[in-house]
Write a protein that holds these residues in place. Structure first.
Motif, PDB file in Angstrom:
ATOM      1  N   ARG A 116      -4.246  74.167   5.415  1.00  0.00           N
ATOM      2  CA  ARG A 116      -3.220  74.167   6.445  1.00  0.00           C
ATOM      3  C   ARG A 116      -3.506  73.059   7.439  1.00  0.00           C
ATOM      4  N   PRO A 117      -2.592  72.102   7.598  1.00  0.00           N
ATOM      5  CA  PRO A 117      -2.830  71.015   8.550  1.00  0.00           C
ATOM      6  C   PRO A 117      -2.699  71.500   9.977  1.00  0.00           C
ATOM      7  N   LEU A 118      -3.026  70.612  10.894  1.00  0.00           N
ATOM      8  CA  LEU A 118      -2.922  70.960  12.312  1.00  0.00           C
ATOM      9  C   LEU A 118      -1.464  71.126  12.710  1.00  0.00           C
ATOM     10  N   ALA A 119      -1.228  72.052  13.636  1.00  0.00           N
ATOM     11  CA  ALA A 119       0.145  72.333  14.063  1.00  0.00           C
ATOM     12  C   ALA A 119       0.739  71.154  14.817  1.00  0.00           C
ATOM     13  N   THR A 120      -0.010  70.558  15.714  1.00  0.00           N
ATOM     14  CA  THR A 120       0.438  69.396  16.491  1.00  0.00           C
ATOM     15  C   THR A 120      -0.645  68.330  16.468  1.00  0.00           C
ATOM     16  N   SER A 121      -0.298  67.163  16.954  1.00  0.00           N
ATOM     17  CA  SER A 121      -1.279  66.080  17.030  1.00  0.00           C
ATOM     18  C   SER A 121      -2.378  66.450  18.019  1.00  0.00           C
ATOM     19  N   PRO A 122      -3.650  66.256  17.641  1.00  0.00           N
ATOM     20  CA  PRO A 122      -4.737  66.671  18.538  1.00  0.00           C
ATOM     21  C   PRO A 122      -4.893  65.775  19.752  1.00  0.00           C
ATOM     22  N   GLY A 123      -4.251  64.632  19.776  1.00  0.00           N
ATOM     23  CA  GLY A 123      -4.335  63.762  20.943  1.00  0.00           C
ATOM     24  C   GLY A 123      -5.526  62.835  20.904  1.00  0.00           C
ATOM     25  N   ALA A 124      -6.730  63.380  20.799  1.00  0.00           N
ATOM     26  CA  ALA A 124      -7.950  62.568  20.782  1.00  0.00           C
ATOM     27  C   ALA A 124      -8.874  63.086  19.688  1.00  0.00           C
ATOM     28  N   THR A 125      -9.301  62.180  18.812  1.00  0.00           N
ATOM     29  CA  THR A 125     -10.197  62.528  17.714  1.00  0.00           C
ATOM     30  C   THR A 125     -11.315  61.508  17.650  1.00  0.00           C
ATOM     31  N   ILE A 126     -12.543  61.973  17.633  1.00  0.00           N
ATOM     32  CA  ILE A 126     -13.695  61.075  17.492  1.00  0.00           C
ATOM     33  C   ILE A 126     -13.878  60.770  16.007  1.00  0.00           C
ATOM     34  N   VAL A 127     -13.809  59.499  15.652  1.00  0.00           N
ATOM     35  CA  VAL A 127     -13.901  59.098  14.249  1.00  0.00           C
ATOM     36  C   VAL A 127     -15.219  58.411  13.924  1.00  0.00           C
ATOM     37  N   SER A 128     -15.943  57.949  14.934  1.00  0.00           N
ATOM     38  CA  SER A 128     -17.221  57.291  14.688  1.00  0.00           C
ATOM     39  C   SER A 128     -18.041  57.332  15.967  1.00  0.00           C
ATOM     40  N   ILE A 129     -19.351  57.520  15.811  1.00  0.00           N
ATOM     41  CA  ILE A 129     -20.244  57.609  16.976  1.00  0.00           C
ATOM     42  C   ILE A 129     -21.579  56.966  16.631  1.00  0.00           C
ATOM     43  N   ARG A 130     -22.133  56.249  17.591  1.00  0.00           N
ATOM     44  CA  ARG A 130     -23.435  55.597  17.428  1.00  0.00           C
ATOM     45  C   ARG A 130     -24.251  55.811  18.700  1.00  0.00           C
TER      46      ARG A 130
END
Length: 358
Positions: free
Chosen positions: A269-283
């Motif tokens: 089940r995908p997300l209901a709405t856009s999450p707004g902010a998503t962390i895709v990479s961290i160093r």
């Protein structure tokens, strides 16, 4: 007998030079220059005639060869920019800074200008690409797997230093044997409210909204507080390009509340709405390497690449209140990848330091 022959050679050479200079005064400098190049140096040896002649003919070439050899030796003596010797000298300089940092308590020796760490935008690899372009599919999978490994190791470094924002993470080495620990370390894109990065996502969204409003209102103080010096320079260029007298009204129409930020995601089940902010990479990296720990915070510098997905609206008005280009004021979706930075030993918030384009 040898000395006599040498003297005759000198007289004949001098007389020839004198005649050439007197006959053509304009060419006196060129004649002198060519003469000094071809003139044999005086021989002071008292050996046989054959040795004197050999020294006269080869003496002009010996200094040149020796100079070339000395040049080569000097070049070899200088270390290359990327050589091991140069790197060792740089490390020695850093260690000397670590040993003398307590002598200057009001100076931050570790607050140097840093480059953006190697955060990466994940690549799209849908299953249909496996049949249409298998090479690109596996290349994207390798890229994403490498990014996941770096994310996991950086999360472990942050957990070990207990440097998560507003999270009391009592991390120990024994926790690595627990499955729940790996669900935290290996899932930086989580939208759960229990994620170790959940408070950071909330802060990132709040700062993103504040920066947008500050650009519209020309609030340089807010921009200075929420951006690094390099990114602030880019933002100020945008402010200078604005026509004088224009009034900007900017706002985000999409939902950016906690309900949208923190959603439970299932496999089917995908997300209901856009999450707004998503962390895709961290160093993360340990930059503060002084012997004594910092007075506050930790030794780490953290860079997080955040994907912002919002629906925005920008209205531009003149001094008289007339709308400028009404068609462009319609709401439109915006996707941006911004790099946020947190210096562990500074008492400040997450700052935007760069923007990366897909």
């Amino acid at each position: 007998m040898v000395m006599a022959t040498v003297k005759v050679a000198r007289v004949s050479f001098g007389s020839q030079l004198k005649k050439s200079c007197l006959l053509s005064p304009q060419r006196s400098f060129s004649a002198l220059k060519s003469a000094t190049r071809t003139a044999p140096p005086p021989s002071t040896s008292k050996a046989s005639t054959t040795s004197g002649q050999a020294s006269a003919t080869t003496s002009s070439g010996v200094p040149r060869k020796s100079a070339i050899k000395n040049e080569k030796k000097a070049k070899k003596a200088l270390p290359a920019p990327d050589s091991t010797e140069t790197q060792l000298k740089q490390i020695e300089g850093m260690m000397s800074m670590a040993n003398t940092s307590n002598l200057f308590p009001t100076m931050d020796m570790w607050g140097t200008k840093l480059v953006t760490l190697d955060v990466e935008i994940p690549r799209d690899a849908p299953l249909r690409m496996l049949f249409s372009n298998p090479g690109a599919f596996w290349h994207a999978k390798q890229h994403n797997f490498s990014n996941w490994l770096k994310n996991t190791f950086s999360m472990y470094t942050i957990a070990k230093a207990r440097a998560f924002t507003e999270v009391d993470c009592d991390f120990r080495f024994s926790h690595l044997f627990l499955p729940r620990t790996w669900r935290q370390l290996g899932n930086v894109t989580s939208h759960s409210s229990t994620s170790w990065l959940a408070p950071m996502r909330r802060t990132a969204m709040d700062n993103y909204l504040a920066i947008g409003r500050a650009i519209a209102d020309k609030d340089e103080a807010t921009l200075k507080a929420l951006t690094t010096s390099d990114h602030a320079t880019k933002v100020n260029k945008i402010l200078r390009t604005r026509k004088p007298g224009q009034v900007w009204q900017w706002k985000v129409i999409s939902d950016v509340s906690d309900k949208a930020l923190f959603q439970k995601k299932s496999l089917f089940r995908p997300l209901a709405t856009s999450p707004g902010a998503t962390i895709v990479s961290i160093r993360s990296g340990e930059v503060y390497i002084a012997k004594e720990p910092p007075k506050r915070g930790n030794r780490l510098v953290i860079h997080a690449l955040v994907k912002f997905e919002t629906t925005q609206e920008l209205k531009v008005f003149t001094k008289q209140g007339q709308r400028v280009d009404a068609n462009s004021a319609e709401p439109h979706p915006v996707v941006e990848y911004l790099v946020l930075e947190k210096v562990g030993w500074y008492d400040n918030t997450w700052q935007v330091r760069d923007q990366i384009y897909k």
